[in-house]
Design a protein around this motif. Structure first.
Motif, mmCIF file in Angstrom:
data_model
loop_
_atom_site.group_PDB
_atom_site.id
_atom_site.type_symbol
_atom_site.label_atom_id
_atom_site.label_comp_id
_atom_site.label_asym_id
_atom_site.label_seq_id
_atom_site.Cartn_x
_atom_site.Cartn_y
_atom_site.Cartn_z
ATOM 1 N N TYR A 93 48.590 48.828 25.979
ATOM 2 C CA TYR A 93 49.615 48.463 26.955
ATOM 3 C C TYR A 93 49.593 46.956 27.214
ATOM 4 N N GLU A 94 49.856 46.213 26.149
ATOM 5 C CA GLU A 94 49.866 44.753 26.190
ATOM 6 C C GLU A 94 50.836 44.218 27.250
ATOM 7 N N GLN A 95 52.042 44.790 27.308
ATOM 8 C CA GLN A 95 53.057 44.313 28.248
ATOM 9 C C GLN A 95 52.594 44.482 29.693
ATOM 10 N N VAL A 96 51.880 45.552 29.982
ATOM 11 C CA VAL A 96 51.351 45.762 31.339
ATOM 12 C C VAL A 96 50.318 44.674 31.642
ATOM 13 N N ALA A 97 49.434 44.405 30.678
ATOM 14 C CA ALA A 97 48.418 43.361 30.863
ATOM 15 C C ALA A 97 49.062 42.001 31.127
ATOM 16 N N LEU A 98 50.137 41.719 30.421
ATOM 17 C CA LEU A 98 50.825 40.423 30.570
ATOM 18 C C LEU A 98 51.608 40.320 31.880
ATOM 19 N N SER A 99 51.815 41.429 32.551
ATOM 20 C CA SER A 99 52.656 41.449 33.750
ATOM 21 C C SER A 99 51.883 41.341 35.052
ATOM 22 N N LEU A 100 50.583 41.112 34.972
ATOM 23 C CA LEU A 100 49.817 40.958 36.213
ATOM 24 C C LEU A 100 50.295 39.711 36.961
ATOM 25 N N HIS A 101 50.425 39.852 38.250
ATOM 26 C CA HIS A 101 50.822 38.753 39.136
ATOM 27 C C HIS A 101 49.740 37.678 39.111
ATOM 28 N N ASP A 102 50.109 36.446 39.410
ATOM 29 C CA ASP A 102 49.097 35.389 39.509
ATOM 30 C C ASP A 102 48.024 35.779 40.532
ATOM 31 N N ALA A 103 48.454 36.357 41.646
ATOM 32 C CA ALA A 103 47.528 36.908 42.642
ATOM 33 C C ALA A 103 47.424 38.403 42.326
ATOM 34 N N TRP A 104 46.731 38.739 41.243
ATOM 35 C CA TRP A 104 46.765 40.042 40.576
ATOM 36 C C TRP A 104 46.169 41.199 41.355
ATOM 37 N N SER A 105 45.370 40.927 42.366
ATOM 38 C CA SER A 105 44.714 42.033 43.055
ATOM 39 C C SER A 105 44.813 41.897 44.567
ATOM 40 N N ALA A 106 44.769 43.045 45.185
ATOM 41 C CA ALA A 106 44.724 43.104 46.649
ATOM 42 C C ALA A 106 43.366 43.687 47.005
ATOM 43 N N PRO A 107 42.363 42.827 47.161
ATOM 44 C CA PRO A 107 41.011 43.316 47.397
ATOM 45 C C PRO A 107 40.904 44.096 48.693
ATOM 46 N N ARG A 108 39.986 45.009 48.684
ATOM 47 C CA ARG A 108 39.797 45.803 49.882
ATOM 48 C C ARG A 108 38.325 45.864 50.222
ATOM 49 N N GLY A 109 38.074 45.829 51.525
ATOM 50 C CA GLY A 109 36.713 46.022 52.003
ATOM 51 C C GLY A 109 36.477 47.506 52.200
ATOM 52 N N SER A 110 35.276 47.855 52.523
ATOM 53 C CA SER A 110 34.936 49.275 52.630
ATOM 54 C C SER A 110 35.668 49.975 53.769
ATOM 55 N N ALA A 111 36.047 49.251 54.810
ATOM 56 C CA ALA A 111 36.681 49.897 55.960
ATOM 57 C C ALA A 111 38.173 49.590 56.071
ATOM 58 N N VAL A 112 38.773 49.082 55.001
ATOM 59 C CA VAL A 112 40.168 48.676 55.047
ATOM 60 C C VAL A 112 41.036 49.745 54.384
ATOM 61 N N THR A 113 42.155 50.072 55.021
ATOM 62 C CA THR A 113 43.068 51.066 54.465
ATOM 63 C C THR A 113 43.989 50.407 53.446
ATOM 64 N N ARG A 114 44.622 51.222 52.627
ATOM 65 C CA ARG A 114 45.534 50.705 51.604
ATOM 66 C C ARG A 114 46.691 49.960 52.258
ATOM 67 N N VAL A 115 47.239 50.484 53.338
ATOM 68 C CA VAL A 115 48.358 49.794 53.985
ATOM 69 C C VAL A 115 47.918 48.432 54.518
ATOM 70 N N GLU A 116 46.700 48.317 55.025
ATOM 71 C CA GLU A 116 46.206 47.027 55.515
ATOM 72 C C GLU A 116 46.036 46.030 54.360
ATOM 73 N N VAL A 117 45.578 46.522 53.221
ATOM 74 C CA VAL A 117 45.416 45.665 52.042
ATOM 75 C C VAL A 117 46.770 45.126 51.588
ATOM 76 N N ILE A 118 47.747 46.000 51.529
ATOM 77 C CA ILE A 118 49.087 45.579 51.100
ATOM 78 C C ILE A 118 49.706 44.631 52.116
#
Length: 175
Positions: free
Chosen positions: A88-113
């Motif tokens: 899935y080369e095209q998927v790999a090439l499509s990562l945003h410059d800020a590619w990840s939304a890191p999460r801590g152990s107590a953080v919910t997905r909505v808070e990360v987003i």
């Protein structure tokens, strides 16, 4: 505003487990994603999910932000390698410059987003693709009420049947 300036690309916030990866093989070690054999990489990505993402990427100049807990132990380079070796080369090439939304152990997905959007969002349309377990905090959120949250069934993952919803979210400018 300059009409010739490039327009920002729509964003997909993408979870991995139960969305793109349904079955981890015994050879999978989350702390060694950068060393996985090509065969293991190919087995990790659920083909209907990979094909659905590829189809979307042929239609839209989408940028992907990974919201999975995988970002705590996987580098961008390792993640790109996994996707490339899985085919899935095209998927790999499509990562945003800020590619990840890191999460801590107590953080919910909505808070990360919400945190990622507060720091990086420039008004682009977006869609959140998660699963019913890890994405439970998204139910009833402003993102959900705006028609931007797709929750895949656990064990079902992303597939082409989800594309109409995702297309709508990526082409609609609403809050």
């Amino acid at each position: 505003m300059n009409p010739d300036a490039p327009q920002p690309c729509p964003i997909i916030f993408l979870d991995m487990d139960d969305v793109v990866v349904l079955n981890r093989t015994s050879a999978f070690d989350k702390h060694r994603v950068h060393e996985l054999a090509p065969e293991v990489c190919r087995q990790l990505i659920h083909p209907p999910a990979g094909l659905a993402l590829t189809e979307l990427l042929h239609e839209f100049p989408v940028r992907i932000v990974v919201t999975s807990h995988w970002v705590r132990f996987t580098s961008r380079a390792a993640f790109e390698r996994l996707l490339r070796l899985a085919g899935y080369e095209q998927v790999a090439l499509s990562l945003h410059d800020a590619w990840s939304a890191p999460r801590g152990s107590a953080v919910t997905r909505v808070e990360v987003i919400d945190a990622w959007l507060a720091e990086h969002h420039r008004g682009e349309p977006y869609c959140v693709i998660d699963d019913q377990d890890s994405g439970a905090s998204l139910v009833g959120s402003i993102h959900d009420k705006a028609g931007r949250v797709l929750l895949c069934s656990v064990g079902g993952g992303l597939h082409r049947g989800h594309l109409p919803f995702i297309r709508e979210a990526l082409t609609t400018n609403r809050p």
